[in-house]
Design an enzyme around this catalytic site. Structure first.
Site, PDB file in Angstrom:
ATOM      1  N   LYS A  14     -45.445 -16.400  40.647  1.00 47.58           N
ATOM      2  CA  LYS A  14     -45.539 -16.291  39.179  1.00 47.58           C
ATOM      3  C   LYS A  14     -44.747 -15.102  38.650  1.00 47.58           C
ATOM      4  CE  LYS A  14     -50.015 -16.048  39.198  1.00 47.58           C
ATOM      5  NZ  LYS A  14     -50.311 -16.125  40.625  1.00 47.58           N
ATOM      6  N   ARG A  89     -57.960 -17.127  33.970  1.00 44.52           N
ATOM      7  CA  ARG A  89     -58.392 -17.337  35.355  1.00 44.52           C
ATOM      8  C   ARG A  89     -59.649 -18.191  35.460  1.00 44.52           C
ATOM      9  NH1 ARG A  89     -56.268 -13.531  39.302  1.00 44.52           N
ATOM     10  NH2 ARG A  89     -54.887 -12.072  38.266  1.00 44.52           N
ATOM     11  N   ARG A 128     -45.375  -9.087  50.911  1.00 50.60           N
ATOM     12  CA  ARG A 128     -45.324  -8.287  49.689  1.00 50.60           C
ATOM     13  C   ARG A 128     -46.117  -6.992  49.855  1.00 50.60           C
ATOM     14  NH1 ARG A 128     -47.369 -11.041  44.184  1.00 50.60           N
ATOM     15  NH2 ARG A 128     -49.432 -10.356  44.836  1.00 50.60           N
ATOM     16  N   ARG A 134     -49.856  -2.240  47.268  1.00 50.23           N
ATOM     17  CA  ARG A 134     -51.112  -2.814  46.769  1.00 50.23           C
ATOM     18  C   ARG A 134     -52.024  -3.124  47.947  1.00 50.23           C
ATOM     19  NH1 ARG A 134     -49.659  -7.646  42.774  1.00 50.23           N
ATOM     20  NH2 ARG A 134     -51.854  -8.011  43.193  1.00 50.23           N
ATOM     21  N   ARG A 146     -59.301 -13.612  47.939  1.00 45.26           N
ATOM     22  CA  ARG A 146     -58.628 -13.847  46.650  1.00 45.26           C
ATOM     23  C   ARG A 146     -58.252 -15.316  46.498  1.00 45.26           C
ATOM     24  NH1 ARG A 146     -53.733 -10.098  46.622  1.00 45.26           N
ATOM     25  NH2 ARG A 146     -53.368 -10.972  44.562  1.00 45.26           N
TER      26      ARG A 146
END
Length: 190
Positions: A14, A89, A128, A134, A146
């Site tokens: 995204k 969400r 990532r 993160r 998640r």
């Protein structure tokens, strides 16, 4: 005004596709993740609470997120449109977003959902996580949580927009340019 919900699980692409869409269509990017990370980096009370929840893989409360979105919409009154990235969400958030946009004489133009299998998502997020700093992208257990949260709470939002004839699913596997081309073909119909 063009208002797009760019949808998909964590790691679907995204953010990458949003950047390309912003450039091509001159839209304002509204990423709740970016907004929350900004609050965290600024050390605000909201940011500290959000960090605690995000590190556990839990969603931040709706009223907080809706308030932040409203503020961003108001701050960009002259925008050609918005890309909602990572929001809504939940179905409750989708309903609240529709109400918020209606109160501002606007509406969602459509939802484009990026479809990617869980194994690929985990691989992408771990990759990532090596560069992003993160913690929620570096831990396989949190990543799986998640993705599970997405499947149980977020995926039903697609049906909400499908019922409004606003949902288009796009294969999120392929080159960035191939995926972007597929998205643009849909965007150009709005």
């Amino acid at each position: 005004m063009l208002n797009l919900v760019l949808f998909g699980p964590p790691g679907a692409g995204k953010g990458t596709q949003s950047e390309k869409l912003i450039e091509k269509y001159q839209l304002v990017h509204l990423s709740t993740g970016d907004i929350l990370r900004s609050e965290i980096s600024n050390g605000t009370a909201l940011g500290l609470e959000a960090k605690k929840l995000m590190d556990q893989g839990v969603l931040v409360p709706d009223e907080v997120v809706i308030g932040m979105i409203s503020n961003k919409l108001d701050a960009n009154k002259d925008a050609r449109g918005f890309i909602f990235d990572g929001f809504p969400r939940t179905v409750a958030q989708a309903e609240a977003l529709d109400s918020l946009l209606t109160s501002k004489s606007s509406a969602i133009s459509g939802m484009i959902a990026l479809v990617v299998e869980p194994v690929e998502l985990e691989k992408r997020l771990l990759l990532r996580g090596k560069d992003s700093g993160r913690p929620d992208d570096a831990n396989p257990e949190i990543i799986r949580k998640r993705i599970s949260e997405y499947n149980s709470k977020t995926a039903p939002v697609a049906n909400y927009y499908k019922d409004q004839n606003k949902l288009t699913s796009i294969n999120g596997i392929g080159s960035i340019d191939e995926i972007f081309s597929s998205i643009c073909a849909v965007m150009d119909t709005y």
